[in-house]
Design a protein around this motif. Sequence first.
Motif, PDB file in Angstrom:
ATOM      1  N   TRP A 253       0.823  -1.210   0.000  1.00  8.29           N
ATOM      2  CA  TRP A 253       0.000   0.000   0.000  1.00  8.29           C
ATOM      3  C   TRP A 253       0.857   1.260   0.000  1.00  8.29           C
ATOM      4  N   GLY A 254       1.940   1.231  -0.824  1.00  3.85           N
ATOM      5  CA  GLY A 254       2.728   2.445  -1.023  1.00  3.85           C
ATOM      6  C   GLY A 254       3.938   2.621  -0.141  1.00  3.85           C
ATOM      7  N   ARG A 255       4.282   1.604   0.693  1.00  2.18           N
ATOM      8  CA  ARG A 255       5.505   1.698   1.508  1.00  2.18           C
ATOM      9  C   ARG A 255       6.310   0.409   1.376  1.00  2.18           C
ATOM     10  N   ASP A 256       7.639   0.526   1.556  1.00  7.14           N
ATOM     11  CA  ASP A 256       8.524  -0.624   1.390  1.00  7.14           C
ATOM     12  C   ASP A 256       8.857  -1.256   2.738  1.00  7.14           C
ATOM     13  N   ILE A 257       9.825  -2.169   2.752  1.00  6.39           N
ATOM     14  CA  ILE A 257      10.148  -2.911   3.976  1.00  6.39           C
ATOM     15  C   ILE A 257      10.734  -2.033   5.067  1.00  6.39           C
ATOM     16  N   HIS A 258      11.152  -0.819   4.718  1.00  6.83           N
ATOM     17  CA  HIS A 258      11.682   0.118   5.715  1.00  6.83           C
ATOM     18  C   HIS A 258      10.617   1.128   6.155  1.00  6.83           C
ATOM     19  N   GLY A 259       9.435   1.017   5.581  1.00  5.22           N
ATOM     20  CA  GLY A 259       8.380   1.980   5.887  1.00  5.22           C
ATOM     21  C   GLY A 259       8.488   3.258   5.064  1.00  5.22           C
ATOM     22  N   ASP A 260       9.413   3.274   4.101  1.00  4.08           N
ATOM     23  CA  ASP A 260       9.586   4.453   3.253  1.00  4.08           C
ATOM     24  C   ASP A 260       8.637   4.395   2.058  1.00  4.08           C
ATOM     25  N   ILE A 261       8.395   5.538   1.449  1.00  2.00           N
ATOM     26  CA  ILE A 261       7.453   5.611   0.332  1.00  2.00           C
ATOM     27  C   ILE A 261       7.985   4.839  -0.873  1.00  2.00           C
ATOM     28  N   MET A 262       7.107   4.029  -1.468  1.00  2.00           N
ATOM     29  CA  MET A 262       7.415   3.295  -2.693  1.00  2.00           C
ATOM     30  C   MET A 262       6.477   3.805  -3.793  1.00  2.00           C
ATOM     31  N   GLY A 263       7.032   4.234  -4.889  1.00  6.06           N
ATOM     32  CA  GLY A 263       6.226   4.774  -5.982  1.00  6.06           C
ATOM     33  C   GLY A 263       5.169   3.801  -6.466  1.00  6.06           C
ATOM     34  N   ASN A 264       4.066   4.317  -6.967  1.00  5.57           N
ATOM     35  CA  ASN A 264       2.944   3.466  -7.339  1.00  5.57           C
ATOM     36  C   ASN A 264       3.173   2.670  -8.630  1.00  5.57           C
ATOM     37  N   ARG A 265       4.320   2.872  -9.307  1.00  8.31           N
ATOM     38  CA  ARG A 265       4.621   2.145 -10.546  1.00  8.31           C
ATOM     39  C   ARG A 265       5.773   1.167 -10.356  1.00  8.31           C
ATOM     40  N   TYR A 266       6.096   0.849  -9.132  1.00  9.67           N
ATOM     41  CA  TYR A 266       7.301   0.067  -8.853  1.00  9.67           C
ATOM     42  C   TYR A 266       7.173  -1.380  -9.324  1.00  9.67           C
ATOM     43  N   VAL A 267       6.008  -1.976  -9.177  1.00 10.49           N
ATOM     44  CA  VAL A 267       5.782  -3.372  -9.553  1.00 10.49           C
ATOM     45  C   VAL A 267       4.911  -3.414 -10.812  1.00 10.49           C
ATOM     46  N   PRO A 268       5.354  -4.102 -11.879  1.00 16.13           N
ATOM     47  CA  PRO A 268       4.571  -4.163 -13.106  1.00 16.13           C
ATOM     48  C   PRO A 268       3.321  -5.024 -12.951  1.00 16.13           C
ATOM     49  N   ILE A 269       2.415  -4.925 -13.886  1.00 11.75           N
ATOM     50  CA  ILE A 269       1.156  -5.652 -13.807  1.00 11.75           C
ATOM     51  C   ILE A 269       1.371  -7.167 -13.866  1.00 11.75           C
ATOM     52  N   GLU A 270       2.502  -7.608 -14.442  1.00 10.38           N
ATOM     53  CA  GLU A 270       2.792  -9.049 -14.514  1.00 10.38           C
ATOM     54  C   GLU A 270       3.433  -9.586 -13.234  1.00 10.38           C
ATOM     55  N   GLY A 271       3.863  -8.710 -12.332  1.00 13.50           N
ATOM     56  CA  GLY A 271       4.574  -9.172 -11.142  1.00 13.50           C
ATOM     57  C   GLY A 271       5.942  -9.727 -11.503  1.00 13.50           C
ATOM     58  N   TYR A 272       6.532 -10.503 -10.571  1.00  9.44           N
ATOM     59  CA  TYR A 272       7.850 -11.086 -10.808  1.00  9.44           C
ATOM     60  C   TYR A 272       7.863 -12.533 -10.328  1.00  9.44           C
ATOM     61  N   ASN A 273       8.119 -13.465 -11.157  1.00  9.79           N
ATOM     62  CA  ASN A 273       8.605 -14.811 -10.858  1.00  9.79           C
ATOM     63  C   ASN A 273       8.474 -15.687 -12.099  1.00  9.79           C
ATOM     64  N   SER A 274       9.177 -16.801 -12.099  1.00 12.18           N
ATOM     65  CA  SER A 274       9.266 -17.643 -13.291  1.00 12.18           C
ATOM     66  C   SER A 274       7.954 -18.354 -13.601  1.00 12.18           C
ATOM     67  N   LEU A 275       7.184 -18.704 -12.587  1.00 14.06           N
ATOM     68  CA  LEU A 275       5.904 -19.364 -12.831  1.00 14.06           C
ATOM     69  C   LEU A 275       4.959 -18.431 -13.571  1.00 14.06           C
ATOM     70  N   THR A 276       4.830 -17.195 -13.106  1.00 17.76           N
ATOM     71  CA  THR A 276       3.968 -16.225 -13.779  1.00 17.76           C
ATOM     72  C   THR A 276       4.432 -15.996 -15.209  1.00 17.76           C
TER      73      THR A 276
END
Length: 362
Positions: free
Chosen positions: A255-278
Motif C-alpha cells: 500500500w505504497g511503503r517498502d520494507i523500511h516503511g519508506d514511500i514506494m512509488g505506485n509504478r514500482y511493480v509491473p502488472i505481470e509481477g515477478y517470478n518464473s511461474l507467472t
Amino acid sequence: MQYKEIPKYYLKVPIKGAKTIEKGKWAKQPVKGKIKTGGTTWSTEVKFRGAHILSFPKKSYDLEFSKKQDFNGAVKIHLNAEYVDPSLMRNKLSLDFFREIGVLSPEADYIVLYINNLYQGIYLALESVDKRFLRKRGLPEGSIYYAISENANFSKYNPTTKKKKRSITAGYEIKYDQDHSFNNLRKLMKCILTASENDFPPKIERLLDVEQYFKWLAGAVCTQNFDGFIHNYALYKNGDSGRFEILPWDYDATWGRDIHGDIMGNRYVPIEGYNSLTARLLLHRPFKRQYKKIMEEVLEDAFTCRALEQKIFQLHKNLRPYLVKDPYKHRSLSLFDDEPDFILDFIKSRNRYLKERLTRLQ
C-alpha cells in the motif's frame, strides 16, 4: 463510526525486570510461560520471530501451545509488532483484501500485549497456516510448504546471485506433509522448469489451481508487495483436487511503503509481477486472458477507494487510542494520522496505473 475495543493479552514469563524485557535478549530460545485473555489462561512457549526484525526495539513473537490445550483451536500464533509500518494496518488490510478477492488467507486481528504486566503496545495476532488452518475451514488435508527465502522464485537460479540453486525446492520449508518430504512440491517445480511449451498448459492445470493463482497474483500486484512474488507465501496442495493453491504471508511492505516503511512509488511493480511461474503462464494467450479478466474485476470492485475507505478509517480509529500509549511507536502520531489518506491516494494512483497497463495482457 463506532470505536472497537482491542482485546488484551497478558503474557507471564519467568524473567525479572523491565530492562530485561526492553532489551529483548530473553527469548531467542523458547521460554515457557502463561498467557491470559478473556478470563482464560493457557500454558505456552514463547520465542522471538523473524530475522532482520530482531534488531528492532519492539520484538515480534511466536507462541506455541499444547495439542491437549490449544489456543482457541490453534497450536501456534504469531504476534507481529508491525514496527516499521506507520499505519500499523498494512498487513491486516492486505490479508483481508486477499480474502475478499477469493484467496485463502490467514486471519489477522489486533491485540494489546502485556509482558509481566508491562505494556508492550499493539500487536497483530496472525493465524498459522497449518493442519488446524485447514480443519477450521473444512478443507481437505494436504501438504503445506512455506516460502522462506528469495530462492522460492519458481526458478533454477537465485534471483540475486544468478547462481544455480542447490535444489529445486531450495527456499521452502515443510510446514506439513504426511511423507515429511518435498515430493509433491518437486512435481510442481519439475513441470514449471522442464515441461515443453506445448505440454505446459495441460500439465500445470493438473498441478496448480491456475484461477486461484491469478487471483493471488492480482492481489500481490495491486498491493505492490515487491518481495511477495519470490517468498512470503505458502503453498497448499489440496488433498482432494491434487492441485496447489498459493496463500499470502507477511504483507506489511505494501500500500505504497517498502520494507523500511519508506514511500514506494505506485509504478514500482509491473502488472505481470515477478517470478518464473507467472512468466511461463503468461506466455500462453488463454492464461493471459484469464489473468486479465480477473485483474479487471479486482480493479473495478475490490481494489477501489469505494470498497476500502470505510475499513481503513475504522482500523485507524480503533488503533489510535492504543498507539498513543505504545512505548515502542516508531513514527510520529501525526504521520499515523496521515496514513489513511496516504493509503487511499495510493489506491487511486495504483488502480489508474494498472488499468493503463491492461493492454499488456492482450
